[in-house]
Motif scaffolding. Sequence first.
Motif, short mmCIF file in Angstrom:
data_model
loop_
_atom_site.label_atom_id
_atom_site.label_comp_id
_atom_site.label_asym_id
_atom_site.label_seq_id
_atom_site.Cartn_x
_atom_site.Cartn_y
_atom_site.Cartn_z
N GLU A 200 15.69 17.66 -23.61
CA GLU A 200 16.10 16.50 -24.39
C GLU A 200 16.09 16.87 -25.88
O GLU A 200 15.18 17.57 -26.34
CB GLU A 200 15.15 15.33 -24.16
CG GLU A 200 15.25 14.71 -22.77
CD GLU A 200 16.58 13.98 -22.57
OE1 GLU A 200 17.09 13.39 -23.55
OE2 GLU A 200 17.10 14.01 -21.44
N THR A 201 17.08 16.45 -26.60
CA THR A 201 17.08 16.67 -28.04
C THR A 201 15.92 15.91 -28.66
O THR A 201 15.80 14.69 -28.45
CB THR A 201 18.40 16.20 -28.68
OG1 THR A 201 19.48 16.94 -28.08
CG2 THR A 201 18.40 16.43 -30.18
N PRO A 202 15.03 16.57 -29.38
CA PRO A 202 13.87 15.87 -29.95
C PRO A 202 14.29 14.86 -31.01
O PRO A 202 15.30 15.05 -31.70
CB PRO A 202 13.03 17.00 -30.56
CG PRO A 202 14.02 18.09 -30.84
CD PRO A 202 15.06 17.99 -29.76
N GLN A 203 13.52 13.82 -31.15
CA GLN A 203 13.80 12.80 -32.16
C GLN A 203 12.69 12.85 -33.22
O GLN A 203 11.51 12.84 -32.88
CB GLN A 203 13.87 11.41 -31.52
CG GLN A 203 14.99 11.27 -30.50
CD GLN A 203 16.36 11.60 -31.07
OE1 GLN A 203 16.74 11.08 -32.13
NE2 GLN A 203 17.10 12.46 -30.39
N PRO A 204 13.07 12.91 -34.48
CA PRO A 204 12.05 13.04 -35.53
C PRO A 204 11.26 11.75 -35.70
O PRO A 204 11.81 10.64 -35.63
CB PRO A 204 12.87 13.35 -36.78
CG PRO A 204 14.21 12.74 -36.52
CD PRO A 204 14.44 12.88 -35.04
N VAL A 205 9.95 11.90 -35.94
CA VAL A 205 9.08 10.75 -36.21
C VAL A 205 8.32 11.03 -37.51
O VAL A 205 8.21 12.16 -37.95
CB VAL A 205 8.09 10.50 -35.06
CG1 VAL A 205 8.84 10.15 -33.78
CG2 VAL A 205 7.20 11.72 -34.82
N GLU A 206 7.86 9.97 -38.13
CA GLU A 206 7.05 10.05 -39.36
C GLU A 206 7.78 10.91 -40.41
O GLU A 206 8.87 10.57 -40.83
CB GLU A 206 5.65 10.56 -39.03
CG GLU A 206 4.91 9.62 -38.07
CD GLU A 206 3.55 10.11 -37.69
OE1 GLU A 206 3.22 11.29 -37.94
OE2 GLU A 206 2.78 9.31 -37.10
N THR A 207 7.19 12.05 -40.79
CA THR A 207 7.80 12.86 -41.86
C THR A 207 8.75 13.93 -41.32
O THR A 207 9.28 14.73 -42.09
CB THR A 207 6.72 13.57 -42.69
OG1 THR A 207 5.99 14.48 -41.86
CG2 THR A 207 5.77 12.56 -43.31
#
Length: 350
Positions: free
Chosen positions: A19-26
């Motif tokens: 799965e394409t990772p999804q950015p979180v926080e910074t």
Amino acid sequence: MRCYCVMHHSKPLELVERETPQPVETEVLVRVKAAGLCHTDLHIWEGFYDLGGGKRLNLADRGIKPPIILSHEICGEVVSAGADAGEVKVGGRFLIHPWIGCGECPTCLRGDENLCLKGRALGVARPGGFADYVIVPHPRYLVNIDGLDEAEAAPLACAGVTTYSAIKKLGDGIHHEPVVIIGAGGLGLMAIEVLKALGGKGAIVVDIDPAKREAALAAGALSVIDGKAADAASQIIAATEGGAGQILDLVGSAPTVSLAMQSARRGGHIVICGLMGGDLTISLATIPLRPLCIEGSYVGTLSELRELVELVKRSGMKSIPVSRRPMAQVNQAIDDLHHGKVIGRAVLIP
């Protein structure tokens, strides 16, 4: 997304769909545009470093275990960012500083994240660039490369910053006498270009491969020496008019460090970057009596990478030779590098 993973050490990388990772926080999500292949990737692929005397530093003992996505020389395009990343230019092209630390220890706080004992380097402890996308933990690790070619800029993140940091350790001496560079692979050719951009006196290059010696001459080396020659040390001493004052060992093997020791003049400075391994037995009295400075240098800092990229833009520093290959040919590229067939850098394009 597609990624090429080390599933078993010393075995071909395997194509894996994730799965394409999804950015979180910074975090920042970057679409990979170019990813370089380095000798450090070979060590990680093999799973150990040679410490000499039959001893190994196994990466598993440091918590680095398959599956591993290699490549720490990454250029790409920002796709999205987490809510706490601040203003990040979506669509912007960047080189990624991969030598990421914990960000909290005294080493990191003084700017030496590359030396952090809890390092989280991309392509080592975190997924690297042999994939469609990579997650960067904070936008401060993005270095603007406007005006630069992505495949040519990617090696700056390792070959570039490693040699730049090492040459800085030699100090002002680079302006007064040539630097003896041992190893004419990607780092050696990069070191020649960095020296020229910094206004150094030039380089005398040592390598056992005639093709790489020719590449060094083509890049502007003052002269080249066969490292396998029985009189290699004597040739270095003659070429430096009495002994080398500055030696950059980009191989870091027992034979190359021994050669550096034999050919250094009194007061010589030897900086070792290479990780080919082995061990060295020296008479301790020779260090103060000669006196010699033997120093290690490990990649470089984020500020040094920014300095280097600005130097490239300002000086028009030439790229090292780059072999652009489709990402699907990554295993052939690893095999070629393993057998010494790569001149400059192999850069994989997704």
